[in-house]
Design a protein around this motif. Structure first.
Motif, short mmCIF file in Angstrom:
data_model
loop_
_atom_site.label_atom_id
_atom_site.label_comp_id
_atom_site.label_asym_id
_atom_site.label_seq_id
_atom_site.Cartn_x
_atom_site.Cartn_y
_atom_site.Cartn_z
N LEU A 371 8.22 3.39 7.15
CA LEU A 371 6.72 3.50 6.50
C LEU A 371 6.95 3.42 5.23
O LEU A 371 7.91 4.25 4.36
CB LEU A 371 6.30 4.90 7.54
N ASP A 372 5.87 3.22 4.55
CA ASP A 372 6.12 2.84 3.26
C ASP A 372 5.24 3.92 3.28
O ASP A 372 3.82 4.35 3.50
CB ASP A 372 5.77 1.94 2.99
N LEU A 373 4.36 4.06 1.41
CA LEU A 373 3.56 5.01 1.66
C LEU A 373 2.62 4.28 -0.28
O LEU A 373 2.65 3.35 -0.78
CB LEU A 373 3.96 6.36 0.19
N PRO A 381 -8.36 6.45 -17.01
CA PRO A 381 -7.51 5.75 -17.90
C PRO A 381 -6.08 4.95 -17.38
O PRO A 381 -6.22 6.62 -17.36
CB PRO A 381 -8.25 5.64 -19.14
N GLY A 382 -5.66 3.95 -16.93
CA GLY A 382 -4.43 4.06 -16.32
C GLY A 382 -4.43 4.65 -15.39
O GLY A 382 -3.35 3.83 -15.17
N ASN A 383 -5.56 4.67 -14.29
CA ASN A 383 -4.54 5.15 -12.83
C ASN A 383 -5.03 3.23 -12.58
O ASN A 383 -5.78 2.66 -12.17
CB ASN A 383 -5.74 6.10 -12.41
N HIS A 384 -3.55 3.24 -11.38
CA HIS A 384 -4.06 1.84 -10.26
C HIS A 384 -3.25 2.30 -8.65
O HIS A 384 -2.82 3.89 -8.77
CB HIS A 384 -3.56 1.49 -11.31
N LEU A 385 -3.54 1.61 -8.22
CA LEU A 385 -3.36 1.75 -6.86
C LEU A 385 -1.12 1.37 -7.03
O LEU A 385 -0.78 1.18 -7.87
CB LEU A 385 -3.70 -0.02 -6.08
N ARG A 386 -0.99 2.65 -6.60
CA ARG A 386 0.17 2.98 -6.48
C ARG A 386 1.14 2.61 -4.52
O ARG A 386 0.50 3.24 -3.84
CB ARG A 386 1.00 4.09 -6.46
N VAL A 387 2.62 1.53 -4.80
CA VAL A 387 2.93 1.36 -3.58
C VAL A 387 4.39 1.50 -2.99
O VAL A 387 4.89 1.59 -4.77
CB VAL A 387 2.92 -0.45 -2.57
N PHE A 388 5.07 2.69 -2.69
CA PHE A 388 5.51 3.05 -2.28
C PHE A 388 6.70 2.79 -1.15
O PHE A 388 6.68 2.82 -0.30
CB PHE A 388 5.34 4.98 -3.27
N PHE A 396 12.64 6.56 -2.04
CA PHE A 396 11.26 5.60 -2.03
C PHE A 396 11.22 5.37 -3.39
O PHE A 396 12.22 5.39 -4.88
CB PHE A 396 10.09 6.16 -2.09
N GLN A 397 10.87 3.64 -3.66
CA GLN A 397 10.85 2.43 -4.97
C GLN A 397 9.18 2.22 -5.05
O GLN A 397 9.54 1.53 -3.81
CB GLN A 397 11.69 2.06 -4.53
N GLU A 398 9.20 2.33 -6.91
CA GLU A 398 7.92 2.22 -6.24
C GLU A 398 7.87 0.68 -6.59
O GLU A 398 8.93 -0.13 -7.63
CB GLU A 398 6.97 2.59 -7.54
N ALA A 399 6.54 0.37 -6.15
CA ALA A 399 6.80 -1.17 -5.58
C ALA A 399 5.61 -2.10 -5.91
O ALA A 399 5.19 -3.33 -4.74
CB ALA A 399 7.69 -1.76 -4.66
N GLU A 400 4.80 -1.65 -6.38
CA GLU A 400 2.98 -2.50 -5.91
C GLU A 400 3.69 -3.96 -6.30
O GLU A 400 2.68 -4.78 -6.08
CB GLU A 400 2.16 -1.58 -6.11
N ARG A 401 3.95 -3.94 -7.73
CA ARG A 401 4.26 -5.26 -8.57
C ARG A 401 5.12 -6.29 -8.07
O ARG A 401 4.82 -7.87 -7.28
CB ARG A 401 4.77 -4.76 -9.91
#
Length: 565
Positions: A371-373, A381-388, A396-401
């Motif tokens: 399962l990913d998060l 300002p500066g907030n965005h969708l995060r995918v771990f 976990f590793q941040e991976a939205e890009r």
């Protein structure tokens, strides 16, 4: 009116605009029962036509609806919508409005005062086969004081009618703010069986840096708040002290800022998202918080809470926060999330940042069996969708890009398999709130998932007597040659009643081979159904008849026919 979905296969996600669908929040739900997931916004439903287009013309909701949650409340095999309306005192005085089941008047939810509802959870709390409802309420008057409205809990009749059980089941909180029996402003509610006894606990996400709640059923139908005992109330830092820089900042506004009492030294929690992320057979929780740099160390950070049920033989949620010898140069705090969940807040500075976590979702995006998060940051300002993305060692590793999911100012996503190709897609809301530079105009977009890994998608059908038809609360275990995955079937949860399709669970398979599927139904006998040698694709399991259909290729007509009794 047509809203075209571009379904070209670009790995791993492809973005397609859905404007001008008017939506501030929504979910992907099969409202018309044809097997295809429709988009249910806070104002109306846009129907999914075979994964190609969304069509206006679905049900429209009453004026003033804040959000809608879905379940088969009357056990007739079709989903019912509950329209939830949040009002201020002034709005209620001018035009009282009430929560209501769509298609019928429901006076049980009427009240002499307005309801400031921000979260609704659906669960069978007493395992009588009928779905119950709990309403998380915010402040009594947001313009003054810390007093919160009473959380409300209703038992369902199975015929679309409800009875208030708040007092009888032990949920009354008559104490003043800060007391152990005082009410909390709850900005989200979730239900999860944390101790594996078959009965769900109610998890309350408290705003205003107050303690979260965890209501557990005793030997009788009576609940007690065990959040402090089980580690859900907040982190261990309770000093409530502000820095001199913060004091000076507020002095310039002529606003004194004394240190906070312990009950105001916790989190601004919006969502408590449960899932068995580490495949050890019990439910863990991710706590999504709004945090500000000026609030200091005692303001809780969003964090993973790992359930240590196997060690203590009762739930204890270990908060994954590491204590630092010196302040973190990214945040100025002496603590940060561990397991790879710490964040870079750039372009915000370490002395002036805001992290606005409003929703959290667990989903296996790449269908690798882990399962990913997904975390929805918004309104700063500066907030965005995060995918771990989860790694095999359960970090976990941040991976939205990496996933192609870079999206600014995202207060919420809807998750579901829009094109029914077996993997989860996303529909995301993007706003300009507090950050007009985030985008030229608000937008709604679809990301179609094109992972090459396979999945098993399971639909459960309860008998409608001993267990609810949506099988909410059921446990589903998938044994493979690489281990066991577990899903608990959920109703609505978290902030604004976020939700996936009732009765459906998704298992990513990666390179594994399924061997056995086991369902524990949410009835008092905990009856079980075992399916041997399930295969990748789609599977409908009926409480009375066992396996009803399995499909390697999607057939919406068969799926819709076999998903009702």
């Amino acid at each position: 009116m047509l809203f075209w979905l571009l379904l070209l296969g670009i790995l791993p996600f492809e973005k397609s605009p859905l404007a001008p669908i008017p939506a501030e929040r929504g979910s992907l739900i099969d409202v018309d029962g044809d097997g295809w997931l429709d988009y249910s916004s806070q104002s109306e439903v846009f129907l999914n036509s075979h994964g190609r287009v969304f069509l206006a013309g679905g049900p429209k909701f009453p004026t003033g609806t804040s959000f809608v949650v879905w379940a088969d409340f009357d056990q007739d095999g079709r989903l019912d919508g509950l329209a939830v309306k949040r009002q201020t005192h002034a709005e209620f005085a001018q035009e009282p409005r009430f929560h209501q089941l769509l298609g019928q008047e429901n006076p049980e939810f009427e009240s002499a005062v307005q309801w400031n509802t921000l979260g609704v959870t659906i669960a069978d709390l007493d395992r009588d086969g009928r779905l119950d409802l709990a309403f998380g309420q915010a402040y009594a008057d947001e313009s003054k004081g810390y007093e919160a409205q009473q959380m409300r809990v209703y038992s369902g009749s199975g015929r679309g009618r409800f009875e208030d059980k708040t007092q009888e089941w032990g949920f009354l909180t008559p104490g003043p703010p800060g007391a152990s029996n005082g009410g909390r402003p709850l900005y989200g509610l979730s239900a999860a069986d944390l101790d594996n006894d078959g009965y769900p606990e109610l998890l309350g996400a408290a705003y205003g840096r107050q303690w979260n709640t965890l209501w557990k059923r005793g030997s009788e139908a009576f609940y007690s708040d065990c959040a402090a005992k089980y580690g859900l109330d907040g982190d261990a830092v309770r000093h409530g002290k502000y820095s001199e820089a913060t004091r000076e900042k507020f002095r310039k506004r002529n606003e004194p800022r004394p240190d906070e009492l312990p009950f105001r030294s916790n989190g601004n929690t919006f969502c408590l998202a449960p899932a068995d992320f580490d495949n050890d057979g019990d439910l863990d929780v991710f706590s999504a918080e709004i945090t500000h740099s000026w609030a200091g160390d005692s303001s809780d950070l969003s964090a993973l809470l790992i359930n240590r049920l196997e060690v203590f033989q009762e739930p204890f949620l270990e908060r994954c926060i590491e204590v630092l010898p010196e302040p973190d140069p990214e945040t100025g705090f002496r603590a940060r999330p561990s397991r790879g969940l710490a964040r870079d807040h750039a372009p915000q500075t370490p002395t002036n940042w805001n992290q606005g976590d409003l929703q959290a979702h667990w989903v296996d995006l790449d269908c690798d069996g882990l399962l990913d998060l997904i975390v929805c940051e918004s309104d700063y300002p500066g907030n965005h969708l995060r995918v771990f993305r989860q790694r095999p060692e359960h970090t976990f590793q941040e991976a939205e890009r990496e996933f192609g999911l870079d999206f600014n100012n995202c207060p919420g996503v809807a998750i579901g398999d829009v094109d029914r190709d077996g993997d989860p897609d996303l529909v995301a809301v993007g706003t300009r709130t507090r950050w007009p530079e985030a985008r030229p105009a608000p937008e709604l977009v679809l990301w179609r998932n094109s992972t090459s890994n396979t999945s098993l998608n399971v639909r459960l059908v309860g008998d409608g007597v001993s267990a609810n038809r949506n099988a909410i609360g059921a446990r589903v275990y998938l044994d493979t040659d690489q281990g066991t995955q577990m899903r608990e079937v959920q109703g609505s949860y978290g902030h604004w009643g976020q939700q996936t399709q009732p009765g459906e669970v998704h298992f990513g398979l990666g390179t594994s081979r399924p061997r056995r599927l086991r369902v524990i139904w949410p009835n008092r006998e905990s009856t079980q159904t075992v399916i041997d040698q399930p295969t990748a694709g789609w599977l409908v399991v009926d409480q009375l008849r066992g396996e009803r259909i399995r499909m390697r290729q999607w057939d919406g007509i068969q799926w819709a026919r076999e998903s009702v009794t």
